[in-house]
Design a protein around this motif. Sequence first.
Motif, mmCIF file in Angstrom:
data_model
loop_
_atom_site.group_PDB
_atom_site.id
_atom_site.type_symbol
_atom_site.label_atom_id
_atom_site.label_comp_id
_atom_site.label_asym_id
_atom_site.label_seq_id
_atom_site.Cartn_x
_atom_site.Cartn_y
_atom_site.Cartn_z
ATOM 1 N N HIS A 63 0.783 -1.324 0.061
ATOM 2 C CA HIS A 63 0.003 0.150 -0.021
ATOM 3 C C HIS A 63 0.920 1.234 0.019
ATOM 4 N N TYR B 10 0.592 3.840 -2.971
ATOM 5 C CA TYR B 10 0.298 5.413 -2.654
ATOM 6 C C TYR B 10 1.435 6.177 -2.965
ATOM 7 N N TRP B 11 2.939 5.868 -3.006
ATOM 8 C CA TRP B 11 4.091 6.515 -3.411
ATOM 9 C C TRP B 11 3.734 6.708 -5.119
ATOM 10 N N GLN C 127 1.271 6.651 -6.676
ATOM 11 C CA GLN C 127 0.199 7.388 -7.129
ATOM 12 C C GLN C 127 0.427 9.045 -6.934
ATOM 13 N N TYR C 128 1.128 9.038 -5.827
ATOM 14 C CA TYR C 128 1.353 10.636 -5.207
ATOM 15 C C TYR C 128 2.264 11.157 -6.374
ATOM 16 N N PHE D 77 -1.505 11.972 1.515
ATOM 17 C CA PHE D 77 -1.625 10.455 2.366
ATOM 18 C C PHE D 77 -2.704 10.550 3.177
ATOM 19 N N ASN D 78 -3.333 9.439 3.474
ATOM 20 C CA ASN D 78 -4.456 9.339 4.770
ATOM 21 C C ASN D 78 -4.196 7.698 5.296
ATOM 22 N N PHE E 118 -5.581 4.385 3.690
ATOM 23 C CA PHE E 118 -4.954 3.418 2.788
ATOM 24 C C PHE E 118 -4.509 2.411 3.323
#
Length: 158
Positions: free
Chosen positions: A111, A115-116, A118-119, A126-127, A130
């Motif tokens: 995850h 996230y990284w 997609q960032y 970030f939340n 996730f």
Amino acid sequence: MKGNNSFILVSIVIGIILQIIPMPSPIDLYRPDWLLLILIYWSMALPNRVSVGIAAVAGLTLDILYGTALGVHSFALAIPIYLVSANYQRLRNYSMLQQAVMILLLSTLFHVVVYWLQYLITGIEFNWIFLRPAVSSIIFWPWLFWLLRKFRRNLRVT
């Protein structure tokens, strides 16, 4: 694949379906990483059959189905599966509790990488939500491990 060995492919397809099947929003936040769990099992049980290449193809399938940039889930799945494939003999000898802790770490890694990436691509924020699927994945791991092992032994998948 011949005979009973096609069960590996069937289980991966089932994992993809469970990963994308619509669920109510409150439950969807805790959806286990079905595909990751199934790939981890097969890369521990049969590392010569399921490894990084299969994870990459399954990840590309998820990218297409989710509509994300191609390669995000592929790369994110390849990293934990590589770690499992490289250490499968050690992981096989862990107790179920130790394996659950490893599942938590590998799912969290998955995850964080998603996230990284997609960032970098879209700039999402970030939340901690996730990481909720990582917690539910450790809850389902013992049952999924038992179920897949039972099918693998009964169907003589080698």
